[in-house]
Design a protein around this motif. Structure first.
Motif, short mmCIF file in Angstrom:
data_model
loop_
_atom_site.label_atom_id
_atom_site.label_comp_id
_atom_site.label_asym_id
_atom_site.label_seq_id
_atom_site.Cartn_x
_atom_site.Cartn_y
_atom_site.Cartn_z
N TYR A 1 11.87 -29.34 23.29
CA TYR A 1 12.92 -28.85 24.18
C TYR A 1 14.19 -28.54 23.41
CZ TYR A 1 16.41 -28.91 27.88
OH TYR A 1 17.44 -28.58 28.71
N ALA A 2 14.56 -29.46 22.51
CA ALA A 2 15.78 -29.25 21.72
C ALA A 2 15.64 -28.02 20.83
CB ALA A 2 16.05 -30.49 20.86
N LYS A 3 14.45 -27.83 20.31
CA LYS A 3 14.26 -26.68 19.44
C LYS A 3 14.27 -25.37 20.22
CE LYS A 3 11.98 -29.40 16.01
NZ LYS A 3 10.76 -30.20 15.99
N LEU A 4 13.71 -25.40 21.41
CA LEU A 4 13.75 -24.20 22.25
C LEU A 4 15.20 -23.84 22.56
CD1 LEU A 4 10.83 -24.95 24.73
CD2 LEU A 4 10.86 -23.23 22.92
N GLU A 5 15.99 -24.90 22.77
CA GLU A 5 17.39 -24.66 23.07
C GLU A 5 18.08 -24.00 21.88
OE1 GLU A 5 19.90 -27.24 26.00
OE2 GLU A 5 20.00 -28.07 23.99
N ARG A 6 17.70 -24.45 20.71
CA ARG A 6 18.28 -23.87 19.50
C ARG A 6 17.99 -22.37 19.42
NH1 ARG A 6 16.15 -26.03 14.18
NH2 ARG A 6 16.03 -28.02 15.26
N LEU A 7 16.86 -21.97 19.95
CA LEU A 7 16.53 -20.54 19.98
C LEU A 7 17.22 -19.82 21.14
CD1 LEU A 7 12.68 -20.54 19.30
CD2 LEU A 7 14.46 -19.70 17.78
N LYS B 1 2.97 -21.63 23.97
CA LYS B 1 2.65 -22.39 25.18
C LYS B 1 3.85 -22.39 26.14
CE LYS B 1 1.59 -27.07 26.16
NZ LYS B 1 1.53 -28.34 25.46
N ALA B 2 5.03 -22.65 25.58
CA ALA B 2 6.23 -22.70 26.42
C ALA B 2 6.49 -21.35 27.07
CB ALA B 2 7.43 -23.11 25.57
N ILE B 3 6.29 -20.28 26.32
CA ILE B 3 6.55 -18.95 26.87
C ILE B 3 5.52 -18.60 27.95
CG2 ILE B 3 6.56 -16.48 26.32
CD1 ILE B 3 7.98 -17.24 23.69
N THR B 4 4.27 -18.92 27.68
CA THR B 4 3.23 -18.66 28.68
C THR B 4 3.54 -19.41 29.98
OG1 THR B 4 1.69 -18.63 26.85
CG2 THR B 4 0.73 -18.64 29.04
N GLN B 5 3.99 -20.65 29.82
CA GLN B 5 4.34 -21.46 30.97
C GLN B 5 5.49 -20.82 31.76
OE1 GLN B 5 4.91 -25.33 29.47
NE2 GLN B 5 4.47 -26.36 31.40
N ALA B 6 6.52 -20.38 31.02
CA ALA B 6 7.67 -19.76 31.67
C ALA B 6 7.24 -18.49 32.40
CB ALA B 6 8.74 -19.43 30.64
N LEU B 7 6.36 -17.73 31.76
CA LEU B 7 5.91 -16.48 32.37
C LEU B 7 5.12 -16.72 33.66
CD1 LEU B 7 4.70 -14.24 29.41
CD2 LEU B 7 6.41 -13.66 31.14
N SER B 8 4.42 -17.84 33.71
CA SER B 8 3.57 -18.08 34.87
C SER B 8 4.40 -18.36 36.12
CB SER B 8 2.60 -19.22 34.59
OG SER B 8 3.34 -20.42 34.48
N THR B 9 5.62 -18.85 35.94
CA THR B 9 6.43 -19.15 37.12
C THR B 9 7.54 -18.12 37.33
OG1 THR B 9 7.77 -20.57 35.73
CG2 THR B 9 6.07 -21.64 37.05
N SER C 1 11.27 -25.27 30.67
CA SER C 1 11.84 -26.26 29.77
C SER C 1 11.98 -27.60 30.49
CB SER C 1 13.17 -25.78 29.21
OG SER C 1 14.00 -25.37 30.24
N ARG C 2 12.19 -27.54 31.81
CA ARG C 2 12.30 -28.80 32.53
C ARG C 2 10.98 -29.55 32.49
NH1 ARG C 2 13.46 -27.45 37.84
NH2 ARG C 2 15.14 -26.08 37.21
N SER C 3 9.90 -28.82 32.69
CA SER C 3 8.62 -29.52 32.68
C SER C 3 8.32 -30.05 31.28
CB SER C 3 7.50 -28.61 33.16
OG SER C 3 7.33 -27.55 32.27
N LEU C 4 8.82 -29.34 30.27
CA LEU C 4 8.64 -29.84 28.91
C LEU C 4 9.40 -31.14 28.73
CD1 LEU C 4 8.96 -26.56 26.89
CD2 LEU C 4 7.00 -28.10 26.86
N LYS C 5 10.56 -31.18 29.35
CA LYS C 5 11.43 -32.32 29.18
C LYS C 5 10.78 -33.58 29.77
CE LYS C 5 16.38 -33.03 29.24
NZ LYS C 5 17.63 -32.58 29.79
N ARG C 6 10.05 -33.36 30.86
CA ARG C 6 9.39 -34.51 31.49
C ARG C 6 8.20 -35.02 30.69
NH1 ARG C 6 9.98 -31.87 36.44
NH2 ARG C 6 7.83 -31.18 36.35
#
Ligand code: ADP
Ligand code: MG
Length: 691
Positions: free
Chosen positions: A20-26, A159-167, A6-11
């Protein structure tokens, strides 16, 4: 801390900010949250199906040529088209569309269309199908579909989940030996499979949650639940309560009541009474559920528990969900306790200001020992002198917060860690699996036999076109001195309509049953009036009592031997069982007539069949669980269902058992494992479990 993802999304670009805000809502704010945000289903985009093979309900991907398209204006503006492949044709339909879509659908064009197949008026169709260019490469594996929130598309979320999974570091919270022993998949493997299944995987098992990857996740979830319930229970045992050890002399209050009773306790009542008595003698608070079918005699067990505490000078509060029920308890308990010199006091919303002032005064000074009432008991102004035991009847009807509030009333100013003992009573037996999952933090006592001399209720299913005949039959029975409940159909959509139905039924029956007295009781009646009617029915002054479901819980009129439930098909199974429990309380042969309106839905038919076949509350509860799922069954506790996202109590009972065993073992031998596991699974949910 936001996750790396989510940080990389924020940038990223400004649009990503809103992502980012919507992910937070989830709730997707930590790496673990992303990892555990698992697909709700999968879409199969790996193949093109033949239109001829499609069936309603399937999710389909087809390719073909547009035969024709139309913009219809009735019943509302919509775009329709016919798509044809080598095998057959299927309709496409959009209820909102852009002009560009209209030109896309010109006859002769080729498209790939994807969506759920529905059986329409003119054959199969896809509603709002997604359209893509034909011939594009197909997905190699199932596509996960995630729970999402408005404005967050599946591709962005993916995309966000794939990104999170990769790290993410997908460490296992359970020791390898345990994972091996339980024959489970590793956490990492399970998570990777569920987010990104490969083409060789069993698609059916993934969709149906039977794949070993799901099994691992469900086990982890159930284990977390068991661990936190056990922690809640341990926390309770750390608290202190006043010990009311049962006195043995025959001159104590408990013995006195027992010898004054007009009946002998059943063996089951005796046993649960002893279980409660032992708990009350301890220095930490009891937290016990007393379950017993309707009419099994829970009230006297509660009275004995109350006296055991009162013997020590403590106060006891008994709370019931409705005034009718609370008042009935009050009358019964007063009749039992006042002869023993105990002041019983009544508190409900409807008592006059003066009696209320007096009651509050008696409660504050400790003069009143047994306080019976409704929710009014938990109001701000009620100030107990020394509350030692709380009894809550039909506890599932109260919210968690209400019970907590009453429990806090027992906190002593000078001994803040002291809490009152708690006994909750329920006539809705909880199937074992549910009890294990949701009540692992409380003890359960069950009354599994009815007092002697009861004759089983005969249940009759009668179609509503025979209503007239039935009324004649009731007239005859009442001439002979029997009494009847006539329960009005439930009108859930509207309270006003519900009331109207009761009033109409009362009028109709009064006209039809000349010479008999027909009474009416419903939820909107003033309390005093309600009490008057109930008293008149109890004393036999009223022959037929027309009632809404206000009589559902706890009403006890032994002479009423007949019950008619109109539109029985509208009631839930548990509710029907509760209602039927109002008859069959005396020695007279009782009859419960389920009057139903045809045609019956499948589920209504199964409910009525269950009612006809059994009177055993446990069997009924199990059938109810099968029919409805556990969510509704638990009433107020059902919010707890949100705790289980992946496991399904109805089908995963073996896993529940395993999780329970492992939880006990881990708590004893591996506290660090417990901590790690709870940290992953229970973030932000601890509060609920505490109640
Ligand atoms: P419930 O468990 O549904 O609350 P109650 O406590 O209202 O049941 O009891 C139902 C009826 O059975 C009451 O009239 C009660 O006095 C009577 N009863 C309770 N225990 C016995 C017993 N051991 N023998 C005979 N009658 C009993
Ligand atoms: Mg009761």
């Amino acid at each position: 801390m936001p996750s790396p993802a989510s940080r990389s999304l924020k940038r990223g670009a400004s649009t990503d900010l809103s992502v980012y805000a919507k992910l937070e809502r989830l709730g997707l704010t930590t790496p673990d949250a992303f990892i555990l945000h698992l697909p709700i289903r999968y879409e199969d985009e790996t193949q093109i199906q033949s239109i001829a093979d499609l069936r309603p309900g399937m999710s389909a991907q087809v390719e073909g040529e547009i035969v024709r398209s139309d913009v219809l204006l009735k019943p509302r503006r919509q775009l329709t088209a016919i798509l044809r492949d080598d095998s057959a044709e299927i309709g496409l339909r959009w209820l909102t569309f852009y002009p560009s879509q209209q030109s896309q659908m010109q006859a002769g064009k080729r498209w790939r269309a994807r969506g759920e197949v529905r059986g329409g008026l003119y054959g199969l169709e896809l509603i709002h199908p997604r359209i893509t260019t034909p011939g594009a490469p197909l997905s190699a594996a199932l596509t996960p579909v995630y729970p999402t929130t408005e404005g967050l598309s599946q591709p962005s979320l993916r995309k966000a989940i794939t990104q999170a999974l990769s790290t993410a570091v997908l460490c296992d919270t359970l020791p390898p030996a345990l994972v091996h022993k339980l024959d489970l998949m590793s956490f990492e493997e399970a998570i990777r499979i569920l987010h990104a299944p490969t083409p060789d995987m069993d698609a059916h098992a993934l969709m149906e949650h039977t794949h070993p990857a799901w099994t691992r996740i469900k086990f982890d979830e159930l284990l977390a639940q068991q661990l936190s319930l056990a922690a809640a229970r341990a926390a309770r045992q750390d608290k202190q309560a006043q010990s009311f050890k049962l006195k043995t002399s025959s001159r104590n209050l408990v013995s006195k009541l027992k010898s004054a009773l007009p009946f002998k306790l059943t063996a089951a009542q005796q046993r649960v009474s002893e279980e409660i008595a032992t708990d009350l003698g301890r220095h930490f608070p009891m937290y016990r559920l007393l379950q017993g079918d309707v009419g099994s005699g829970k009230t006297v067990v509660a009275a004995l528990a109350a006296l055991q505490a009162i013997e020590y000078g403590a106060q006891v509060a008994l709370m019931a969900p409705t005034e009718i029920l609370a008042e009935q308890h009050f009358f019964k308990l007063r009749a039992w306790c006042e002869p023993l010199g105990i002041k019983v006091c009544w508190l409900a919303g409807s008592v006059s200001a003066r009696s209320r002032r007096e009651a509050l005064q008696d409660i504050r000074t400790g003069e009143a020992k047994l306080i019976v009432g409704t929710q009014a008991l938990i109001q701000e102004s009620v100030d107990f002198h020394s509350l030692g035991l709380i009894i809550v009847d039909e506890q599932h009807r109260f919210g968690v917060t209400q019970r907590l509030t009453l429990s806090r009333k027992g906190e002593h100013v000078d001994l803040p860690e002291w809490v009152p003992h708690q006994l909750t009573m329920s006539a809705t037996p909880i199937p074992r699996t549910l009890a294990m999952t949701f009540y692992a933090d409380l003890e359960v006592s069950s009354i599994d036999e009815l007092p002697p001399g009861r004759t089983p209720v005969v249940t009759k299913l009668i179609a509503s076109d025979r209503r007239g005949e039935l009324i004649q039959h009731i007239a005859q029975a009442c001439e002979k001195g029997q009494q009847t409940y006539w329960v009005c159909p439930l009108v859930e959509e509207s309270e006003a309509l519900d009331l109207q139905t009761a009033v109409d039924t009362h009028r109709d029956l009064s006209e039809a049953l000349i010479g008999l007295s027909v009474g009416l009781v419903h939820g909107r009646l003033p309390t005093a009036e309600k009490a008057r009617v109930m008293q008149a029915f109890r004393s036999g002054e009223i022959d037929v009592l027309v009632a809404t479901t206000v009589i559902e819980v706890g009403v006890d009129v032994p002479n009423a031997s007949m019950m008619v439930i109109e539109h029985a098909e509208r009631f839930g199974l548990a509710q029907l069982h509760q209602l039927r429990g109002r008859v069959g309380r005396g020695a007279l042969q009782s009859v419960c007539v389920l009057l139903y309106q045809t045609p019956l839905s499948l589920i209504a038919r199964q409910r009525l069949k269950a009612m006809y076949e059994t009177q055993d509350g446990f069997v009924i509860a199990q059938r109810d669980l099968d029919l409805r799922g556990p969510g509704e069954l638990l009433g107020a506790r059902q919010s707890g269902m949100a705790l289980l996202k992946f496991a399904d109590l109805a089908t995963d009972s073996d896993l529940v058992k395993k999780a329970r065993e492992v939880a006990i073992d881990l708590r004893q031998h591996a506290p660090d494992v417990v901590e790690g596991h709870l940290a992953r699974w229970m973030r932000g949910r601890e509060d609920f479990l505490r109640s």
